[in-house]
Scaffold this active site. Structure first.
Site, PDB file in Angstrom:
ATOM      1  N   ARG A 241      17.867   2.707  29.527  1.00 42.26           N
ATOM      2  CA  ARG A 241      17.521   1.300  29.346  1.00 42.26           C
ATOM      3  C   ARG A 241      17.406   0.661  30.723  1.00 42.26           C
ATOM      4  NH1 ARG A 241      16.212   2.596  25.029  1.00 42.26           N
ATOM      5  NH2 ARG A 241      16.887   1.833  22.983  1.00 42.26           N
ATOM      6  N   GLU A 270      10.774  -5.341  30.390  1.00 39.86           N
ATOM      7  CA  GLU A 270       9.742  -4.511  29.768  1.00 39.86           C
ATOM      8  C   GLU A 270       8.904  -5.416  28.882  1.00 39.86           C
ATOM      9  OE1 GLU A 270      11.113  -1.055  27.606  1.00 39.86           O
ATOM     10  OE2 GLU A 270      12.096  -0.304  29.400  1.00 39.86           O
ATOM     11  N   HIS A 289       8.010   3.491  28.942  1.00 42.47           N
ATOM     12  CA  HIS A 289       9.021   3.760  27.904  1.00 42.47           C
ATOM     13  C   HIS A 289       8.474   4.731  26.842  1.00 42.47           C
ATOM     14  CE1 HIS A 289      12.862   1.869  25.987  1.00 42.47           C
ATOM     15  NE2 HIS A 289      12.732   3.146  25.643  1.00 42.47           N
TER      16      HIS A 289
END
Ligand code: DGY
Length: 323
Positions: A241, A270, A289
């Protein structure tokens, strides 16, 4: 006639899951590639018995209130669940599920891909070719880091950390150090991995890959102080993360060559805006991601997410429970 449960699925997920959900429920599936805006999300969950969420959906008391007291289950299409207020769900008797296991190998592959790409400067080298700068073979150009026999530092020796350590140990003969709250005896036995203090991991590792959960104790653990303690030749990899690292501190560490390079599947924020200064640095490779983006991982995640949802609706224990 028995009423079908009402569910909201916040994005299209693979058929392996969505077909099961459609067969059993009265399902509303958000059709757009982008997540539902907050207002729309709150509107769509009203009256739902179950919700399938993504890591981009914040699931908090407000959302649970918007859904109503009949909400039985929140099934997250991800192994990580930092987007969900699990304590609040538990307090309300709402079951929460996630999708572990099926994405372990794909995520470890991505961590290794980023590790080698950052170490061997692949992003930079590709840009060099695309920019028409490749004029000859250069004896001292594009020099990167060796991998064989180096030291890997794993932060969070769970399933994914262990899968990466296996690759690095058996494939590249790396020594493995790890930092975790709990011991991983299998990693110690199979790979000779050594559980070490934070400072030692930072100071001795050539490659550091983070696989920890994001919570209040891990948020920002890779900060200026941590980067300062790493080797100037070190490569940092994050596939977990973004907020596990302080991005401004990482930027400074890369810019000032306090560390050699970084490979990121996750960023903070993000998505990363295209004009983010991080993207101006040659020694970082960033992908959007995508660590679990393989056929079997995403199908497996969809199946588990559907099973969790249907079991929760039936008042049964989930296949992969979080609470
Ligand atoms: C997860 O599952 O938590 C990943 O970040 C996305 O697959």
């Amino acid at each position: 006639m028995e009423q079908r449960a009402k569910v909201f699925v916040t994005r299209r997920i693979p058929a392996a899951g969505i077909d099961k959900i459609r067969q059993a429920c009265n399902a509303d599936i958000w059709p757009d590639p982008l997540p539902p805006p907050r207002e729309e999300l709150l509107r769509r969950v009203a009256g739902c018995h179950g919700i399938v969420t993504l890591l981009t959906d914040r699931v908090d008391a407000e959302l649970m209130d918007a859904a109503g007291p009949q909400l039985k289950v929140i099934s997250n299409f991800a192994v990580g669940y930092n987007n969900i207020d699990v304590a609040e769900a538990t307090r309300r008797g709402i079951r929460v599920g996630n999708t572990p296991g099926v994405l372990t190998e794909a995520t470890a592959d991505m961590a290794f891909a980023l590790l080698i790409a950052a170490a061997r400067r692949l992003g930079e080298a590709q840009q060099y070719v695309r920019d028409g700068k490749w004029k000859t073979w250069e004896p001292e150009g594009h020099i990167g880091m060796d991998l064989v026999g180096k030291t890997l530092g794993v932060v969070g020796m769970g399933r994914i950390g262990y899968a990466l350590a296996r690759r690095c140990h058996f494939g590249w003969q790396m020594r493995v150090l790890y930092f975790d709250r709990v011991r991983n005896e299998e990693a110690e036995k199979q790979l000779g991995a050594e559980r070490v203090e934070w400072e030692r991991l930072l100071g001795e590792s050539d490659f550091i890959s983070v696989h920890a959960d994001l919570n209040e104790s891990t948020r920002g653990m890779f900060n200026a102080d941590a980067f300062r303690k790493m080797k100037p030749t070190a490569v940092f990899v994050n596939t977990a993360r973004g907020p596990l690292h302080v991005q401004q501190d990482l930027y400074e560490a890369l810019k000032n060559r306090q560390i050699f390079a970084a490979g990121l599947d996750v960023t903070d924020p993000e998505p990363l805006p295209p004009d983010d200064p991080l993207l101006e640095l040659p020694n970082v490779i960033v992908v959007p991601h995508i660590a679990s983006a393989t056929v079997s991982s995403r199908n497996g995640m969809a199946e588990i997410a559907a099973d969790n949802l249907l079991l929760g609706l039936a008042g049964k224990p989930l296949r992969c429970p979080v609470n």
